[in-house]
Design a protein around this motif. Sequence first.
Motif, PDB file in Angstrom:
ATOM      1  N   VAL A 196       0.780  -1.145   0.022  1.00  0.00           N
ATOM      2  CA  VAL A 196      -0.003   0.004  -0.070  1.00  0.00           C
ATOM      3  C   VAL A 196       0.889   1.156   0.022  1.00  0.00           C
ATOM      4  O   VAL A 196       1.980   1.378   0.509  1.00  0.00           O
ATOM      5  CB  VAL A 196      -1.032   0.122   1.295  1.00  0.00           C
ATOM      6  CG1 VAL A 196      -0.259   0.182   2.664  1.00  0.00           C
ATOM      7  CG2 VAL A 196      -2.123   1.041   0.918  1.00  0.00           C
ATOM      8  N   VAL A 239      -1.832   7.673  -0.367  1.00  0.00           N
ATOM      9  CA  VAL A 239      -3.004   7.187  -1.246  1.00  0.00           C
ATOM     10  C   VAL A 239      -3.990   8.378  -1.565  1.00  0.00           C
ATOM     11  O   VAL A 239      -4.347   8.764  -0.608  1.00  0.00           O
ATOM     12  CB  VAL A 239      -3.496   5.936  -0.678  1.00  0.00           C
ATOM     13  CG1 VAL A 239      -4.715   5.206  -1.498  1.00  0.00           C
ATOM     14  CG2 VAL A 239      -2.447   4.892  -0.536  1.00  0.00           C
ATOM     15  N   SER A 273      -7.044   1.330   2.917  1.00  0.00           N
ATOM     16  CA  SER A 273      -5.767   1.725   2.634  1.00  0.00           C
ATOM     17  C   SER A 273      -5.257   2.257   3.985  1.00  0.00           C
ATOM     18  O   SER A 273      -3.836   1.914   4.509  1.00  0.00           O
ATOM     19  CB  SER A 273      -5.528   2.793   1.629  1.00  0.00           C
ATOM     20  OG  SER A 273      -6.019   2.419   0.428  1.00  0.00           O
ATOM     21  N   VAL A 283      -4.309   9.300   3.409  1.00  0.00           N
ATOM     22  CA  VAL A 283      -5.078   8.875   2.594  1.00  0.00           C
ATOM     23  C   VAL A 283      -6.188   9.955   2.322  1.00  0.00           C
ATOM     24  O   VAL A 283      -6.676  10.555   3.214  1.00  0.00           O
ATOM     25  CB  VAL A 283      -5.945   7.511   2.977  1.00  0.00           C
ATOM     26  CG1 VAL A 283      -6.837   7.140   1.965  1.00  0.00           C
ATOM     27  CG2 VAL A 283      -4.845   6.421   3.356  1.00  0.00           C
ATOM     28  N   GLN A 312       0.269   6.308  -4.731  1.00  0.00           N
ATOM     29  CA  GLN A 312      -0.987   5.124  -5.108  1.00  0.00           C
ATOM     30  C   GLN A 312      -2.206   5.726  -5.554  1.00  0.00           C
ATOM     31  O   GLN A 312      -2.446   6.720  -4.597  1.00  0.00           O
ATOM     32  CB  GLN A 312      -1.157   4.325  -3.939  1.00  0.00           C
ATOM     33  CG  GLN A 312      -2.172   3.023  -4.516  1.00  0.00           C
ATOM     34  CD  GLN A 312      -1.955   1.567  -3.609  1.00  0.00           C
ATOM     35  OE1 GLN A 312      -1.674   2.041  -2.414  1.00  0.00           O
ATOM     36  NE2 GLN A 312      -2.301   0.631  -3.902  1.00  0.00           N
TER      37      GLN A 312
END
Length: 445
Positions: free
Chosen positions: A275, A279, A295, A303, A374
């Motif tokens: 991960v 993100v 996540s 995130v 990501q």
Amino acid sequence: MTNSPFTPGLASGRLSAEDYASNFGDLHDPLDDHEALVAADRCYFCHDAPCMTACPTDIDIPLFIRQIATGTPEAAARTILSQNILGGMCARVCPTETLCEEVCVREVAEGKPVIIGQLQRYATDKLMEAGVHPFTRAATTGKKVAVVGAGPAGLSCAHRLAMKGHDVDLFDARPKGGGLNEYGIAAYKTVNGFAGAEVDWLMQIGGITLHTGKALGKDLTLDALKADYDAVFLGMGLGGVNALRAEGEDKSGVSDAVEFISDLRQSEDLSSLPVGRNVVVIGGGMTAVDAAVQSKLLGAENVTILYRRSRAEMPASRFEQDLAASKGVRLVFNAKPVRVTGNGAAQALEAEYTMSGPDGLKGTGETFTIPADQVLKAIGQTLEGAPDALTIEGGKIAVTGPGRTSMEGVWAGGDCASGGEDLTVTAVAEGRDAAEDIHASLTGA
């Protein structure tokens, strides 16, 4: 622990084994007997109850809560399951806060509804734990039905048809049945392999044969199914992924949120899943929230959910939004992705603020950048493999009434069909209603 939340890029093993176990525990602890009785006692058992009207599967909610209150949870489960054979899963994942509980008289009067979803889980779990299947298969009719897709719609349809005595061949492209219940729901909502256990329990009705690794358009054709079976139900969901339409979408680190969730759900070792440190999830539905929260639970430091419209327009319920925020997820509204930057692999996401006007949603020209190693796309899926002979409407199989398609002898329901909301409970209702119509068509009942 070889890595940490601060390790750059995509990395696995960011947390300790204890943290993984704690993070992915049950979102709601199940009610014990006393808690269930106390919760049930709050129900007014309304005549013409608004909660029933709000339930897509028309469960008699006051009746099943009264049955819990009188100490007969198995009877309550039968009341639930007679309308919704996947009542156990729906109790875990259904957005009750925007359906039955939102219109509960207690909610309207006091701001605190009867916890209908948790009571439904209590009752159905009691029955399933006892190993009891409450329905009996009717005498065989000699009719054969093909059901394509072993997700909520297909399972509901197959069970109802089998219960009425028809023989059902249930086909699914994946190695396991369950559809999104198995592959696409956040792990903390359905722990301890519940999705698979529910499929096994449902199959106890008999008369259903599950064939995995069979996809429509690849291993199966509609013409062949129509030739071999008395009726066909299509409930294969949506397999395609919408494009991000942003520059740099092809960079490493940009992937589909549904695939991310599927990999997590099927993993036997959460510490092995990579991960990002930073993100960004693009989208505003339940899948976006599930991907973002998980996540964070896997150890991502930062995130962010990026949604192009306002909070009020976000498809995910306020409960889901608040859940994400409580886990440390940042929600950014009125912003759309412009480009993913980085040398081969994602490093940041450039976004543009948006505003709604008479001509629809438009960018304001003001941009900002979020670090992102990501990027997960949760912007909806598309129908793949639909036979050319079927009428398509709005990118889905066009249906009328209880799932009748443009082709005689073929029904459809769930996410692949036009009509209702993309909810598990709605798919269950559509599969059930299509089965009733198929039965009437085959028997003249």
